[in-house]
Write an enzyme that holds these catalytic residues in place. Structure first.
Site, short mmCIF file in Angstrom:
data_model
loop_
_atom_site.label_atom_id
_atom_site.label_comp_id
_atom_site.label_asym_id
_atom_site.label_seq_id
_atom_site.Cartn_x
_atom_site.Cartn_y
_atom_site.Cartn_z
N TYR A 124 0.81 -1.21 0.00
CA TYR A 124 0.00 0.00 0.00
C TYR A 124 0.85 1.27 0.00
O TYR A 124 0.35 2.36 0.23
CB TYR A 124 -0.94 0.01 1.20
CG TYR A 124 -2.04 -1.02 1.11
CD1 TYR A 124 -1.91 -2.14 0.30
CD2 TYR A 124 -3.19 -0.90 1.85
CE1 TYR A 124 -2.91 -3.09 0.22
CE2 TYR A 124 -4.20 -1.86 1.77
CZ TYR A 124 -4.04 -2.95 0.95
OH TYR A 124 -5.03 -3.89 0.88
N LYS A 171 3.62 -14.67 4.50
CA LYS A 171 3.79 -15.53 3.32
C LYS A 171 5.30 -15.61 3.06
O LYS A 171 5.79 -15.42 1.94
CB LYS A 171 3.03 -14.91 2.13
CG LYS A 171 2.91 -15.79 0.92
CD LYS A 171 1.83 -16.85 1.04
CE LYS A 171 1.94 -17.81 -0.12
NZ LYS A 171 1.00 -18.93 -0.04
N ASP A 204 -2.61 -18.00 3.61
CA ASP A 204 -3.69 -18.78 2.97
C ASP A 204 -4.26 -19.81 3.94
O ASP A 204 -5.47 -20.00 4.04
CB ASP A 204 -3.23 -19.41 1.64
CG ASP A 204 -1.78 -19.88 1.65
OD1 ASP A 204 -1.07 -19.61 2.64
OD2 ASP A 204 -1.36 -20.53 0.68
N ASP A 228 -5.65 -6.04 5.75
CA ASP A 228 -6.83 -5.45 5.14
C ASP A 228 -7.84 -6.54 4.80
O ASP A 228 -9.02 -6.47 5.13
CB ASP A 228 -6.39 -4.69 3.88
CG ASP A 228 -7.49 -3.82 3.30
OD1 ASP A 228 -8.53 -3.68 3.97
OD2 ASP A 228 -7.31 -3.30 2.19
N ASP A 232 -11.64 -7.69 7.25
CA ASP A 232 -13.03 -7.75 6.77
C ASP A 232 -13.54 -9.19 6.81
O ASP A 232 -14.71 -9.44 7.11
CB ASP A 232 -13.14 -7.18 5.35
CG ASP A 232 -13.20 -5.66 5.36
OD1 ASP A 232 -12.80 -5.05 6.38
OD2 ASP A 232 -13.63 -5.06 4.36
#
Ligand code: NAI
Length: 335
Positions: A124, A171, A204, A228, A232
């Site tokens: 970002y 990751k 994942d 992010d 959610d």
């Protein structure tokens, strides 16, 4: 004690949910002098920049802000006030507690977790460019400084709030250097907090695990992008963005906000649910040291949901914004 807080009611349903939240806080007896910053960002870059600058200056003065939703222009227009505040004031920690509310339809019960997301770097950073036509490059920035300070924030939060376990999400099996640095920085901080269990999980797998068995998690610590997405996702476990709070916190300033949008379809109709902003204001009260009042409002909110008579339409109830706010005020335990 009196507090000074910047209030950015926002747009659409923002002013309705902000006014309900303010009424409840006042009824609970917390003494806040609000400095209200209005206006809209809209599509006019100049106007948006002015509002953003006013908001930044006000939060810098008062150190704490409560913010409703604002419409963000897609593909153009002024940058969102959110981004302006987060970047200018270096609000590096995004805090999202996720917990079931009684009576709110969800796929899980007994969910009670906290996500801490790094807010300032990763993919970002906005560093993208076209290398040659048909090929673009987007830079993922991870620094030891930002990874260490977000880890410290998470572990200190865990210690203060009696949380027992932190999972760092990464990751690093693929992004060995960037996520590798994130993990190494977090491990170094974890070493200093031996009483908090420290675990790591690949993102994942974490997504699968959290929708199969969310109760196994206590706190999640994530770099910006995974944070992010997973925050959610986690909100979805307990009924969505309308029933979870959010905070962006830095060393000097903090902004507490509802993460749902301006809901233009119901704006001005008196149906808006102020729960998310009210829950964010409970986080704000904790931050201001008003813990007793925070717990009283939390208890009142849960009582209204448990009773399910005065809840709003979006969660299956019959009430409007004002009736809901009145019910929370009536349910406030005595001081
Ligand atoms: P939205 O969250 O505004 O609405 C999605 C659906 O949820 C609508 O049906 C709406 O009525 C309902 N809803 C949302 N909040 C509610 C509440 N408190 N009570 C009852 N119902 C509620 O998302 P949408 O439509 O994608 O975005 C609308 C505008 O909001 C856009 O301009 C977008 O940029 C902005 N937005 C701003 C955010 C912020 O300032 N933090 C976050 C998300 C969107």
């Amino acid at each position: 004690m009196r507090h000074k807080v910047t209030l950015i009611p926002g747009e659409g349903i923002g002013p309705e949910v902000a006014s309900a939240t303010r009424r409840i806080l006042e009824a609970a007896g917390v003494q806040i002098d609000w400095e209200e910053i209005g206006g809209r960002t809209g599509n006019s870059t100049d106007q948006g920049q002015v509002v953003n600058q006013l908001a930044v200056d006000a939060v810098r003065r008062n150190h704490v802000a409560l913010k409703g939703p604002m419409a963000t222009a897609i593909a153009g227009g002024a940058p969102s006030v959110n981004v302006a505040l987060r970047k200018t004031l270096d609000l590096y920690a995004n805090l999202r507690p996720v917990k079931n509310l009684p009576g709110v339809k969800s796929h899980f019960s007994n969910v009670n977790l906290v996500l801490v997301r790094e807010n300032t770097e990763d993919l970002y950073s906005g560093l993208e460019h076209e290398v040659v036509p048909g090929v673009v490059e987007s830079l993922k920035i991870i620094t030891e400084r930002a990874s260490t300070r977000i880890a410290r924030f998470a572990f200190e939060y865990a210690k203060r709030h009696g949380r027992k376990k932190i999972h760092a999400i990464h990751k690093a099996n693929i992004m060995k250097l960037s996520d590798g640095l994130f993990l190494r920085s977090v491990r170094a901080v974890a070493e200093q907090f031996k009483d908090i269990e420290y675990k790591e999980m690949i993102v994942d797998n974490a997504c699968m695990q959290i929708v199969m068995d969310p109760q196994q998690f206590d706190m999640l610590l994530l770099p910006n992008l995974y944070g992010d997405v997973m925050s959610d996702l986690a909100a979805g476990l307990v009924g969505g963005l309308g029933v979870v709070p959010s905070a962006n916190i830095g060393d000097d300033c903090a902004m507490f906000e509802a993460v749902h949008g301006t809901a233009p379809d119901i704006a001005g109709k008196g149906f808006a649910n102020p729960t998310a902003l009210l829950m964010s204001s409970i986080l704000m009260l904790d931050h201001l040291g008003e813990r007793t009042t925070a717990r009283r409002i939390e208890q009142a909110l849960e009582a209204v949901y448990r009773e399910a008579i005065h809840t709003t339409r979006d969660v299956g109830g019959p009430a409007g914004t004002d009736e809901f706010a009145e019910a929370v005020i009536t349910a406030l335990p005595p001081k």
